[in-house]
Design an enzyme around this catalytic site. Structure first.
Site, short mmCIF file in Angstrom:
data_model
loop_
_atom_site.label_atom_id
_atom_site.label_comp_id
_atom_site.label_asym_id
_atom_site.label_seq_id
_atom_site.Cartn_x
_atom_site.Cartn_y
_atom_site.Cartn_z
N PRO A 208 0.83 -1.21 0.00
CA PRO A 208 0.00 0.00 0.00
C PRO A 208 0.87 1.26 0.00
CG PRO A 208 -0.69 -1.55 1.72
CD PRO A 208 0.62 -2.03 1.20
N GLU A 430 -22.80 9.46 20.52
CA GLU A 430 -21.47 8.91 20.77
C GLU A 430 -21.47 7.99 21.99
OE1 GLU A 430 -19.19 9.09 18.68
OE2 GLU A 430 -20.19 10.56 17.42
N ASP A 505 -22.63 5.41 9.68
CA ASP A 505 -22.71 4.19 10.49
C ASP A 505 -23.52 3.12 9.77
OD1 ASP A 505 -21.37 5.61 12.41
OD2 ASP A 505 -23.19 6.22 13.47
#
Length: 659
Positions: A208, A430, A505
């Site tokens: 990478p 959160e 999410d």
């Protein structure tokens, strides 16, 4: 520095030459006369006969006649041609040379006259050729050499002054061992030739971005003490056909003259892509360049001590002829460093920097899973810049941890105005993530919770793995889905509605669930079958479509299984938050006040210990009747088939909270 650059530019020389020639014409060729002082030649002849002229000045091979009258005035006239005899013209007009008082001066021809006539014709041609050469040099980016676009652009570094050695490279010990043999080949070729070993033609570094491919190649040249030619794959191909192949030939000619040496081609996929993958049927300059590289690396002339090291992060698009033995004999994989590798990289990059005693490289290495060597170097540099901004003389742990957050999520945006409602929604979102993560055994421990906006994220929940993970189990993926949906579940439980803050999410959770069904075979109903195949065009290098190798009925079942996984994870998250609603409200209110909670501070708010995952128990292998030891080894090896890479467990759940 700027003056030298201008002087080296051929266009400036061209302008200077034209200015000198114009001045030359002005001085020697004479300028244009005043139209009021010009008289026709017939008037001059009549004035000479009538005795009004005092002097006549004539130059051979020139048609200009300068006349001075008795009263002192000066006139200019022109004859019909430069070869006409002016004396004969005066005699024909009736001028008596025996009685006349005109002084006739005849000058010899100018020695520059012929040269000026030639320049008159050549100057436009020379000007055109000069402008053409200048345009071609600028198009090729050349500064000093005319028509040098066929020459190699490789930069040569001598090996007697190594700038990088193996001591400057950390975190890739196996790759260093592979390349250490290449150094021995270059240093002691007789040692291997005595055993009949062939020097490898090329080494392909695969990994990478930021894992140290270019740095490792420089270290090989520094350790071997041989000349090092460095060039990028994109520097071969230019606007003219055949330039790439010409530069390849010139590069290898230079390398053979300086052998033993190393040629390093960075980003070789720029010219090494699979042939026949061009758009359209026209001639492809890349293919001609690649063909020349193939011939130079393994052609008829093979007795040269030139080793080619190439680097790429796209080995899947390279031409198969480039990867065969005899060209790139070795393929060295450089992956992102593990925990020990990250510690070694941090030690290298922290040399010469004043660190405080509280800085723990081991803790920093644990906080940076998935970081490449370039990421770690950037993180240490950001910490040094941050310490200088705070007018400190040393770098503390707080600057290091802040640098990690800056590299991953971006700088804090404390100046952003947030309403109380949005701040409250972000806090509960959160804490919903953190609370579900704390109650699930297969999610890594919570390291930090913050509602300070960073980058594009309105808030952030950070978890850190206790060790590096290479495989993922079904239970781990299911817990990750529930953890990722914990923020949305908390919003729905507390406020009775949901916000747009959970968009990323949901995207991440859906991606994990679909991979579980279509790639990992973790669906009981569909079984261990891989559905769909990613199609890509080698020329573009991008996945552009998915080949459906299943029917519409199977697609419907896949969607049902994905929905079942998402619904199951969301239900688990809702149950955990509903059972711990008091803790959810308590921690959220504390987070609204402090804006940031550290992991140990978060853990002290709980009375019960965090659930632990089930301990690993090594299974006992049954002994088959009549089986052999070789058969048992074969079955055990079959159980260790390499699994496809799973999404990283632990780390950050990005873009949590309202964006």
């Amino acid at each position: 520095m700027g003056e030298n650059k201008w002087l080296r530019n051929s266009f400036v020389y061209l302008i200077i030459m034209i200015a000198v020639l114009l001045l030359f014409f002005t001085i020697l060729g004479g300028g244009k006369s005043d139209p009021n002082s010009s008289v026709p030649i017939s008037q001059v002849l009549r004035d000479a006969v009538s005795g009004q002229i005092k002097e006549i000045d004539i130059t051979n091979d020139s048609d200009v006649v300068n006349v001075i009258y008795n009263d002192g005035s000066k006139k200019v006239s022109r004859r019909e041609s430069a070869t006409t005899d002016f004396t004969t013209q005066l005699k024909n007009a009736g001028y008596d040379f025996s009685k006349g008082s005109v002084a006739i001066k005849v000058n010899e021809s100018s020695q520059f006259g012929g040269f000026l006539n030639i320049l008159t014709f050549l100057l436009p041609t020379l000007l055109f050729i000069g402008v053409l050469i200048f345009m071609m040099r600028q198009a090729q980016g050349s500064n000093n050499q005319a028509l040098s676009f066929g020459k190699s652009r490789a930069r040569m570094f001598m090996g007697n002054k190594p700038s990088v050695t193996f001591n400057d490279v950390a975190g890739v010990e196996e790759s260093k061992q592979e390349l250490a043999e290449v150094v021995e080949f270059l240093k002691y070729p007789d040692k291997f030739a005595a055993l009949g070993a062939r020097i490898p033609k090329g080494v392909l570094l695969i990994g990478p971005p930021g894992t140290g491919k270019t740095l490792l190649s420089k270290a090989v040249a520094g350790e071997a003490g041989v000349p090092f030619f460095s060039i990028s794959g994109s520097e071969f191909v230019e606007m003219f056909v055949g330039v790439g192949a010409s530069r390849v030939r010139d590069l290898f000619d230079q390398a053979k003259r300086n052998s033993p040496c190393i040629i390093f081609i960075d980003e070789i996929d720029a010219v090494g892509r699979q042939r026949g993958a061009g758009l359209g049927g026209s001639h492809d300059e890349r293919e001609q360049t690649l063909n020349q590289i193939l011939v130079e690396m393994d052609g008829f002339d093979s007795n040269t001590n030139v080793i080619v090291i190439a680097a790429t992060n796209r080995p899947d698009v390279l031409d198969p002829a480039l990867l065969r033995p005899g060209r790139f004999d070795r393929q060295v994989i450089l992956d992102r460093p593990d925990l020990r590798g990250r510690m070694a990289v941090l030690e290298v990059h922290s040399k010469g920097k004043p660190l405080e005693k509280d800085v723990s490289l081991e803790v920093l290495a644990k906080q940076t899973p998935g970081f490449s060597g370039a990421d770690l170097e950037n993180m240490v540099n950001e910490a040094a810049i941050l310490a200088a901004r705070r007018n400190r003389k040393t770098i503390s742990m707080s600057e290091m941890e802040e640098a990690i957050m800056r590299v991953v999520a971006g700088p804090e945006r404390k100046s952003r105005l947030i309403s109380e409602k949005e701040k409250m929604i972000t806090a509960y979102h959160e804490v919903g993530h953190a609370l579900v993560a704390r109650m699930l055994p297969n999610v890594d421990p919570v390291h930090k919770i913050t509602i300070i906006p960073r980058g594009m994220a309105g808030g952030l929940t950070m978890v850190l793995p206790s060790d590096d993970k290479g495989l993922g189990t079904k239970s781990q993926f299911e817990d990750q889905i529930a953890w990722g949906l914990g923020g949305r579940a908390a919003e729905e439980i507390v406020f009775g509605e949901i916000s747009s803050g959970a968009s990323n999410d949901i995207e991440k959770a859906t991606g994990i669930a679909r991979q579980m069904v279509t790639r990992y075979g973790m669906s009981k109903k569909l079984g261990p079958i891989a559905f769909g195949k990613q199609e890509e065009m080698v020329f573009l290098g991008r996945e552009i479509s998915e080949q459906r190798n299943y029917s519409d009925e199977v697609a419907y079942e896949i969607d049902k299984e994905v929905r079942a996984l998402i619904d199951g994870g969301y239900a688990r998250a809702r149950k955990i938050l509903s059972d711990n609603r008091d803790k959810l409200i308590e921690i959220s209110e504390l987070l609204i006040q402090k804006e940031t909670l550290e992991g140990d501070e978060f853990e002290r708010l709980f009375d019960v210990e965090r659930p632990q995952p089930r301990p690993f128990v090594r299974p006992s292998l049954p002994v088959r009747a009549g089986g052999s030891e070789a058969g048992e080894r074969e079955s055990e090896a079959a159980s260790r088939i390499q699994q496809p890479k799973n999404p990283p467990s632990g780390g950050f759940w990005p873009a949590a909270g309202p964006a």
